[in-house]
Design an enzyme around this catalytic site. Structure first.
Site, PDB file in Angstrom:
ATOM      1  N   ARG A   1       0.831  -1.221   0.000  1.00 11.77           N
ATOM      2  CA  ARG A   1       0.000   0.000   0.000  1.00 11.77           C
ATOM      3  C   ARG A   1       0.864   1.269   0.000  1.00 11.77           C
ATOM      4  NH1 ARG A   1      -3.084  -3.697  -0.514  1.00 11.77           N
ATOM      5  NH2 ARG A   1      -5.223  -3.828   0.263  1.00 11.77           N
TER       6      ARG A   1
ATOM      7  N   SER B   1     -10.625  -0.722   3.547  1.00 14.78           N
ATOM      8  CA  SER B   1      -9.785  -0.855   4.748  1.00 14.78           C
ATOM      9  C   SER B   1      -9.357   0.521   5.233  1.00 14.78           C
ATOM     10  CB  SER B   1      -8.520  -1.650   4.436  1.00 14.78           C
ATOM     11  OG  SER B   1      -8.822  -2.926   3.963  1.00 14.78           O
TER      12      SER B   1
ATOM     13  N   GLU C   1      -4.720   3.601   6.423  1.00 13.39           N
ATOM     14  CA  GLU C   1      -4.421   3.329   5.017  1.00 13.39           C
ATOM     15  C   GLU C   1      -5.027   4.427   4.147  1.00 13.39           C
ATOM     16  OE1 GLU C   1      -5.636   1.747   1.447  1.00 13.39           O
ATOM     17  OE2 GLU C   1      -6.157  -0.052   2.582  1.00 13.39           O
TER      18      GLU C   1
HETATM   19  N1  EPU Z   1     -10.389 -10.898  10.324  1.00 15.80           N
HETATM   20  C1  EPU Z   1     -11.026 -10.957  11.534  1.00 15.80           C
HETATM   21  N2  EPU Z   1     -11.955 -10.006  11.829  1.00 15.80           N
HETATM   22  C2  EPU Z   1     -12.294  -9.031  10.965  1.00 15.80           C
HETATM   23  C3  EPU Z   1     -11.628  -8.956   9.720  1.00 15.80           C
HETATM   24  C4  EPU Z   1     -10.674  -9.904   9.417  1.00 15.80           C
HETATM   25  O1  EPU Z   1     -10.782 -11.843  12.343  1.00 15.80           O
HETATM   26  O2  EPU Z   1     -13.160  -8.233  11.298  1.00 15.80           O
HETATM   27  C5  EPU Z   1      -9.432 -11.955   9.973  1.00 15.80           C
HETATM   28  C6  EPU Z   1     -10.013 -12.881   8.899  1.00 15.80           C
HETATM   29  O3  EPU Z   1     -10.742 -13.910   9.451  1.00 15.80           O
HETATM   30  C7  EPU Z   1      -8.772 -13.394   8.207  1.00 15.80           C
HETATM   31  C8  EPU Z   1      -7.821 -12.207   8.291  1.00 15.80           C
HETATM   32  O4  EPU Z   1      -8.296 -11.380   9.335  1.00 15.80           O
HETATM   33  O5  EPU Z   1      -8.210 -14.457   8.904  1.00 15.80           O
HETATM   34  C9  EPU Z   1      -7.721 -11.441   6.995  1.00 15.80           C
HETATM   35  O6  EPU Z   1      -8.993 -10.895   6.647  1.00 15.80           O
HETATM   36  P1  EPU Z   1      -9.418 -10.547   5.150  1.00 15.80           P
HETATM   37  O7  EPU Z   1      -9.207 -11.704   4.251  1.00 15.80           O
HETATM   38  O8  EPU Z   1     -10.775  -9.966   5.170  1.00 15.80           O
HETATM   39  O9  EPU Z   1      -8.353  -9.481   4.664  1.00 15.80           O
HETATM   40  P2  EPU Z   1      -7.717  -8.220   5.416  1.00 15.80           P
HETATM   41  O10 EPU Z   1      -6.294  -8.540   5.725  1.00 15.80           O
HETATM   42  O11 EPU Z   1      -8.574  -7.761   6.515  1.00 15.80           O
HETATM   43  C10 EPU Z   1      -6.723  -7.172   3.227  1.00 15.80           C
HETATM   44  C11 EPU Z   1      -6.773  -5.870   2.498  1.00 15.80           C
HETATM   45  C12 EPU Z   1      -8.071  -5.720   1.735  1.00 15.80           C
HETATM   46  C13 EPU Z   1      -8.181  -6.883   0.763  1.00 15.80           C
HETATM   47  C14 EPU Z   1      -8.114  -8.192   1.540  1.00 15.80           C
HETATM   48  C15 EPU Z   1      -8.095  -9.402   0.659  1.00 15.80           C
HETATM   49  C16 EPU Z   1      -5.384  -4.362   3.761  1.00 15.80           C
HETATM   50  C17 EPU Z   1      -5.342  -3.175   4.645  1.00 15.80           C
HETATM   51  N3  EPU Z   1      -6.600  -4.776   3.418  1.00 15.80           N
HETATM   52  O12 EPU Z   1      -7.743  -7.134   4.221  1.00 15.80           O
HETATM   53  O13 EPU Z   1      -8.004  -4.524   0.975  1.00 15.80           O
HETATM   54  O14 EPU Z   1      -9.386  -6.820   0.013  1.00 15.80           O
HETATM   55  O15 EPU Z   1      -6.896  -8.245   2.332  1.00 15.80           O
HETATM   56  O16 EPU Z   1      -6.880  -9.523   0.032  1.00 15.80           O
HETATM   57  O17 EPU Z   1      -4.332  -4.875   3.378  1.00 15.80           O
HETATM   58  C18 EPU Z   1      -8.515  -2.206   0.975  1.00 15.80           C
HETATM   59  O18 EPU Z   1      -7.311  -1.997   0.876  1.00 15.80           O
HETATM   60  O19 EPU Z   1      -9.363  -1.253   1.015  1.00 15.80           O
HETATM   61  C19 EPU Z   1      -9.000  -3.580   1.061  1.00 15.80           C
HETATM   62  C20 EPU Z   1     -10.280  -3.876   1.226  1.00 15.80           C
END
Ligand code: EPU
Length: 340
Positions: free
Chosen positions: A165, A240, A336
């Site tokens: 990012r 995010s 972010e």
């Molecule tokens: N999780 C939780 N609780 C929550 C959210 C997530 O326990 O409320 C856990 C999930 O269960 C999972 C892990 O965290 O084990 C990762 O969650 P998720 O797959 O939803 O991805 P993220 O790391 O929360 C990132 C990006 C997203 C992108 C997704 C998928 C960042 C800041 N965010 O989210 O990007 O869509 O991975 O690759 O890196 C964005 O940048 O606006 C965005 C949505």
């Protein structure tokens, strides 16, 4: 012919739906219009802010300057072989329209980035990424116009200094350039279908897909995003709000001893990346609603404007979340989204 408006509300131009005003507003539809604007006294004298889809910003106050809305459209093929295709996309194009265009033609490389809101020009700025793919993997060039001189500058992928990012456009080149186009090279053959991200393979199974294609991966991503992330057209949000933090192994082991199920990924330099959404959920924020703002119920990383909230309220909520995560886990989250 450019038209400069005064005292314009930015509510329709930011996905958080924050009703702030800008002193001057000008929508730009072509490179020529941008050059026309650059030649004005207004442009020389005012503070400037460029906006694409407005899907990664939080406005906390009125903008006392010239806001330039980038609506430069167009996608052209600049090179094509049997194996690869190179496209030059104008920066005001919707990112998702570009992805859909590529998916339709079976050009592989950005299908995992389906349904990301915002414009093509914003993609390199914050190196958008999702489901195992970052846009930096396919970008070959970024064309930008230097705001003080109007000169065109080409950035190679290396010069963009991409990180998680991050890019040069968020750091040393911040607010110095107007990104006018992005050149990407995609695969017509032998493309790599990336289903490394667990949720994609689960959804593909549910969809009874055993041989994933560019189209089915895109459909799976759209399904996951639609289920987990609130639609910016109906509920104010900017995806995010925080980055996923990287922490040292020692701190990670300490947290893991208390929370053995903590999700995590290995990062560079012996760091461990942990999902900010998980940390925020552990602090009890997930699904919490405070009058007209809140923390989304299916993804705690997303802050939501339920009504006519102002940016300051959302900013204060973000600060409280940062504080509580710091107190519980000794981790400091960083936003972010770009806060103005
Ligand atoms: N999780 C939780 N609780 C929550 C959210 C997530 O326990 O409320 C856990 C999930 O269960 C999972 C892990 O965290 O084990 C990762 O969650 P998720 O797959 O939803 O991805 P993220 O790391 O929360 C990132 C990006 C997203 C992108 C997704 C998928 C960042 C800041 N965010 O989210 O990007 O869509 O991975 O690759 O890196 C964005 O940048 O606006 C965005 C949505």
């Amino acid at each position: 012919m450019i038209r400069v408006q005064e005292n314009t509300s930015l509510k329709p131009y930011n996905t958080f739906g924050i009703d702030v005003k800008t002193k001057y507003f000008c929508e730009i539809r072509s490179d020529d219009e941008l050059q026309e604007l650059i030649a004005t006294d207004l442009f020389k004298n005012e503070k400037k802010l460029i906006l694409g889809g407005g899907s990664n910003v939080l406005f906390t106050r009125n903008f006392d300057g010239l806001l330039i809305l980038n609506s430069i459209q167009g996608i052209e093929i600049v090179e094509e072989t049997e194996e690869k295709i190179t496209l030059k996309a104008s920066s005001g194009e919707r990112w998702h329209s570009l992805v859909m265009n590529c998916v339709k033609h079976n050009w592989g490389g950005i299908e995992n980035l389906s349904l990301i809101p915002g414009t093509v020009g914003a993609a390199p700025m914050q190196n958008i990424g999702a489901y195992g793919v970052e846009v930096s993997e396919v970008i070959t060039k970024v064309e930008a116009i230097e705001l003080t001189t109007g000169e065109i500058k080409m950035f190679t992928r290396e010069e963009c200094k991409f990180g998680y990012r991050e890019s040069i456009f968020k750091n040393t080149a911040k607010e110095k350039y107007f990104i006018s186009s992005v050149t990407l090279t995609l695969c017509k053959k032998n493309y790599h279908i990336n289903i490394s991200y667990g949720a994609i393979s689960d959804i593909l199974k549910q969809m009874n897909v055993s041989q994933p294609t560019i189209q089915s991966v895109s459909e799976a991503v759209i399904k996951i995003r639609t289920e987990k992330l609130p639609d910016t057209t109906t509920l104010g949000n900017a995806g995010s709000f925080f980055k996923n933090p990287e922490i040292g192994e020692k701190l990670f082991e300490k947290i893991k001893s208390e929370y053995p199920v903590i999700p995590h990924y290995t990062a560079a330099n012996q760091q461990v990346k942990v999902p900010a959404g998980w940390l925020i959920e552990q602090c009890g924020w997930k699904g919490k609603k405070f009058d007209r703002i809140g923390v989304h119920a299916t993804q705690a990383l997303v802050l939501v404007n339920y009504g006519d909230a102002n940016g300051e309220e959302i900013f204060q909520l973000a600060m409280k979340i940062i504080q509580s995560v710091r107190e519980k886990f000794s981790i400091t989250l960083t936003p972010e989204v770009n806060i103005f």
